[in-house]
Write an enzyme that holds these catalytic residues in place. Structure first.
Site, PDB file in Angstrom:
ATOM      1  N   LYS A  57     -13.172  -0.707 -14.054  1.00 52.08           N
ATOM      2  CA  LYS A  57     -13.295  -1.989 -13.356  1.00 52.08           C
ATOM      3  C   LYS A  57     -13.774  -3.084 -14.313  1.00 52.08           C
ATOM      4  O   LYS A  57     -13.347  -4.232 -14.230  1.00 52.08           O
ATOM      5  CB  LYS A  57     -14.255  -1.847 -12.171  1.00 52.08           C
ATOM      6  N   ASN A  70     -22.932  -0.863  -1.550  1.00 52.32           N
ATOM      7  CA  ASN A  70     -22.405   0.221  -0.708  1.00 52.32           C
ATOM      8  C   ASN A  70     -21.756  -0.326   0.561  1.00 52.32           C
ATOM      9  O   ASN A  70     -22.456  -0.600   1.535  1.00 52.32           O
ATOM     10  CB  ASN A  70     -23.525   1.201  -0.372  1.00 52.32           C
ATOM     11  N   TYR A 115     -14.870   5.307 -13.852  1.00 53.12           N
ATOM     12  CA  TYR A 115     -14.510   4.386 -12.772  1.00 53.12           C
ATOM     13  C   TYR A 115     -15.114   3.002 -13.032  1.00 53.12           C
ATOM     14  O   TYR A 115     -14.422   1.976 -13.022  1.00 53.12           O
ATOM     15  CB  TYR A 115     -14.996   4.938 -11.431  1.00 53.12           C
ATOM     16  N   ILE A 148     -28.689  16.491   0.969  1.00 50.94           N
ATOM     17  CA  ILE A 148     -29.379  15.331   0.381  1.00 50.94           C
ATOM     18  C   ILE A 148     -29.429  15.551  -1.123  1.00 50.94           C
ATOM     19  O   ILE A 148     -30.035  16.525  -1.597  1.00 50.94           O
ATOM     20  CB  ILE A 148     -30.800  15.177   0.957  1.00 50.94           C
ATOM     21  N   ARG A 151     -27.330  14.448  -7.733  1.00 54.80           N
ATOM     22  CA  ARG A 151     -25.936  14.294  -8.148  1.00 54.80           C
ATOM     23  C   ARG A 151     -25.949  13.559  -9.487  1.00 54.80           C
ATOM     24  O   ARG A 151     -26.632  12.550  -9.637  1.00 54.80           O
ATOM     25  CB  ARG A 151     -25.182  13.482  -7.093  1.00 54.80           C
ATOM     26  N   ASP A 187     -26.509   9.469 -10.540  1.00 55.97           N
ATOM     27  CA  ASP A 187     -27.034   8.625  -9.459  1.00 55.97           C
ATOM     28  C   ASP A 187     -28.304   7.899  -9.912  1.00 55.97           C
ATOM     29  O   ASP A 187     -29.315   8.541 -10.181  1.00 55.97           O
ATOM     30  CB  ASP A 187     -27.410   9.497  -8.246  1.00 55.97           C
ATOM     31  N   ASP A 223       0.873  -1.183   0.000  1.00 55.89           N
ATOM     32  CA  ASP A 223       0.000   0.000   0.000  1.00 55.89           C
ATOM     33  C   ASP A 223       0.905   1.227   0.000  1.00 55.89           C
ATOM     34  O   ASP A 223       1.890   1.266   0.743  1.00 55.89           O
ATOM     35  CB  ASP A 223      -0.877  -0.016   1.267  1.00 55.89           C
TER      36      ASP A 223
HETATM   37  N1  UFG Z   1     -25.695  11.071  -0.870  1.00 60.66           N
HETATM   38  C1  UFG Z   1     -26.269  12.264  -0.454  1.00 60.66           C
HETATM   39  N2  UFG Z   1     -25.456  13.225   0.067  1.00 60.66           N
HETATM   40  C2  UFG Z   1     -24.108  13.064   0.195  1.00 60.66           C
HETATM   41  C3  UFG Z   1     -23.538  11.834  -0.209  1.00 60.66           C
HETATM   42  C4  UFG Z   1     -24.367  10.853  -0.752  1.00 60.66           C
HETATM   43  O1  UFG Z   1     -27.482  12.455  -0.555  1.00 60.66           O
HETATM   44  O2  UFG Z   1     -23.433  13.971   0.651  1.00 60.66           O
HETATM   45  C5  UFG Z   1     -26.569  10.036  -1.429  1.00 60.66           C
HETATM   46  C6  UFG Z   1     -26.202   9.675  -2.865  1.00 60.66           C
HETATM   47  O3  UFG Z   1     -26.854  10.491  -3.772  1.00 60.66           O
HETATM   48  C7  UFG Z   1     -26.641   8.222  -2.921  1.00 60.66           C
HETATM   49  C8  UFG Z   1     -26.459   7.700  -1.510  1.00 60.66           C
HETATM   50  O4  UFG Z   1     -26.388   8.853  -0.691  1.00 60.66           O
HETATM   51  O5  UFG Z   1     -27.989   8.157  -3.237  1.00 60.66           O
HETATM   52  C9  UFG Z   1     -25.199   6.912  -1.321  1.00 60.66           C
HETATM   53  O6  UFG Z   1     -24.105   7.652  -1.855  1.00 60.66           O
HETATM   54  P1  UFG Z   1     -22.584   7.232  -1.662  1.00 60.66           P
HETATM   55  O7  UFG Z   1     -21.766   8.306  -2.293  1.00 60.66           O
HETATM   56  O8  UFG Z   1     -22.350   6.878  -0.238  1.00 60.66           O
HETATM   57  O9  UFG Z   1     -22.493   5.876  -2.494  1.00 60.66           O
HETATM   58  P2  UFG Z   1     -22.826   5.614  -4.032  1.00 60.66           P
HETATM   59  O10 UFG Z   1     -24.074   4.788  -4.038  1.00 60.66           O
HETATM   60  O11 UFG Z   1     -22.831   6.826  -4.849  1.00 60.66           O
HETATM   61  O12 UFG Z   1     -21.517   4.833  -4.446  1.00 60.66           O
HETATM   62  C10 UFG Z   1     -21.331   3.473  -4.242  1.00 60.66           C
HETATM   63  C11 UFG Z   1     -19.846   3.180  -4.127  1.00 60.66           C
HETATM   64  C12 UFG Z   1     -19.148   3.469  -5.419  1.00 60.66           C
HETATM   65  C13 UFG Z   1     -19.839   2.756  -6.536  1.00 60.66           C
HETATM   66  C14 UFG Z   1     -21.293   3.122  -6.567  1.00 60.66           C
HETATM   67  C15 UFG Z   1     -22.032   2.349  -7.610  1.00 60.66           C
HETATM   68  O13 UFG Z   1     -19.266   3.947  -3.088  1.00 60.66           O
HETATM   69  O14 UFG Z   1     -17.804   3.014  -5.358  1.00 60.66           O
HETATM   70  O15 UFG Z   1     -21.898   2.818  -5.320  1.00 60.66           O
HETATM   71  O16 UFG Z   1     -23.130   3.094  -8.039  1.00 60.66           O
HETATM   72  F1  UFG Z   1     -19.272   3.062  -7.716  1.00 60.66           F
END
Ligand code: UFG
Length: 337
Positions: free
Chosen positions: A146, A171, A142, A208, A282, A285, A32
């Site tokens: 993968k 998640n 990203y 949100i 965002r 999403d 790492d």
């Molecule tokens: N969210 C918010 N506010 C924030 C952060 C997140 O409302 O400040 C919402 C997002 O819109 C989403 C949910 O919370 O609906 C979860 O968001 P995260 O950023 O925690 O996780 P993601 O679902 O976006 O991402 C995860 C993994 C990624 C992967 C992705 C696949 O962390 O590595 O799922 O869609 F690529």
């Protein structure tokens, strides 16, 4: 007892897998570069080699110094938003690092290779829950990086007989239930740690991202899977790689929770309100992402143990409340096995 090379073993998921490997008595060498990882997150029984995995000479030295029964590959760039700004770096690094590592494993006679992958492979899914037969159509660089890495591993199987596995996490969330490890990213982008930081007054109010989705409460639904359950999935899949390769699994709890449900869970667990404001969606999403882990369960006997949102949130809350600065004020002896 076996010995494994774990790249990114000082990172969030990697460190929990290293802990699980050490707990069952396996030897572990972590590589790492500590750009994202934390020295204190590496269980003391594991060796830590501080190196960038793109340094192929250094990797060869590692393979020459130890004989490995398998490679677990976590080290990767993993921010969806950043990948859209720097797609070429994401694809170049994630794909080439994975494939040169696989090539080094083949040369060293190491037969098993497991990589961490993502639900981002599926883009906007046509239906949920998402199983392994769903169409692979990443929307981000990203996710594409993968997918390309997985395709490269298909060739490593075909050409060189390397037995490979890929786990597509939904998640990842929570922290070691005994408080030995936690989640500490910089920058932090994930919902649960951001919301906990907001509730603890360690960070700004949570925004949100969108409240007009076609879901019961208007906010996005995700499948939060406990990081210790994820670690257990890795160990099971690693064992299955003894017998066969070409393993591709989706890993999630199979239950979806909305952003508002996550905030309510934090309130229920901690008694603290999460300061929050409604914001715009965002980009990229999907409204709902929920995994079917039926194949993983059927083929490895895996089942999530921490399958309620409150349990997941409780472990995340406990770690952050105990270590408000994350690994910066974390005692290195705590992670010992
Ligand atoms: N969210 C918010 N506010 C924030 C952060 C997140 O409302 O400040 C919402 C997002 O819109 C989403 C949910 O919370 O609906 C979860 O968001 P995260 O950023 O925690 O996780 P993601 O679902 O976006 O991402 C995860 C993994 C990624 C992967 C992705 C696949 O962390 O590595 O799922 O869609 F690529």
């Amino acid at each position: 007892m076996a010995r494994y090379l774990v790249t990114g073993g000082a990172g969030y998921v990697g460190s929990h897998v290293v802990l699980a490997l050490r707990e069952r008595g396996d030897d572990v060498v972590v590589v790492d570069d500590l750009r994202q990882g934390h020295r204190q997150a590496v269980s003391p029984g594991a060796e830590l080699v501080v190196a960038d995995i793109s340094d192929r000479r250094r990797l060869d030295e590692v393979f020459a110094s130890w004989k490995f029964d398998g490679v677990l590959h976590f080290a990767a760039l993993s921010l969806v938003g950043e990948s859209m700004r720097e797609p070429l770096r994401y694809i170049a690094e994630n794909v080439s690092n994975t494939l040169w590592l696989a090539e080094a494993a083949v040369r060293a006679g190491c037969g098993r290779f497991l990589m961490s992958s993502t639900a981002a492979l599926f883009g906007l899914p046509e239906s949920v829950p998402i199983d392994e037969g769903a169409r692979l159509q990443p929307l981000s660089a990203y996710g594409d990086s993968k997918l390309m890495a997985e395709k490269g591993l298909d060739w490593a199987e075909r050409a060189h007989g390397l037995r490979t596995a890929s786990l597509r996490y939904f998640n990842a969330a929570g922290a070691d239930p005994q408080g030995r490890l936690g989640e500490d990213h910089d920058p932090e982008t994930h919902l649960i740690p951001l919301a906990i930081n907001a509730a603890l007054g360690l960070g700004p109010a949570l925004t949100i991202f969108g409240s007009d989705y076609n879901t019961p409460d208007g906010t996005c639904i995700r499948d939060y899977v406990h990081v210790t359950d994820l670690a257990d999935a890795h160990l099971r899949v690693l064992d299955r790689l003894n017998a066969e390769g070409g393993l591709r699994y989706n890993v999630g709890n199979g239950q979806g929770y909305s952003v508002r449900e996550v905030l309510a869970s934090i309130k229920a667990v901690s008694g603290r309100e999460v300061p929050c404001a409604l914001g715009a969606r965002r980009q990229g999403d999907p409204a709902v992402l929920v995994a079917s882990s039926a194949k993983l369960q059927r083929e490895t006997g895996w089942a999530p143990r921490y399958d309620s949102l409150d349990e997941i949130v409780r472990t995340a809350w406990s770690w952050r409340a105990a270590y408000p600065q994350g690994y910066r004020n974390f005692s290195p002896t705590v992670a010992s096995v």
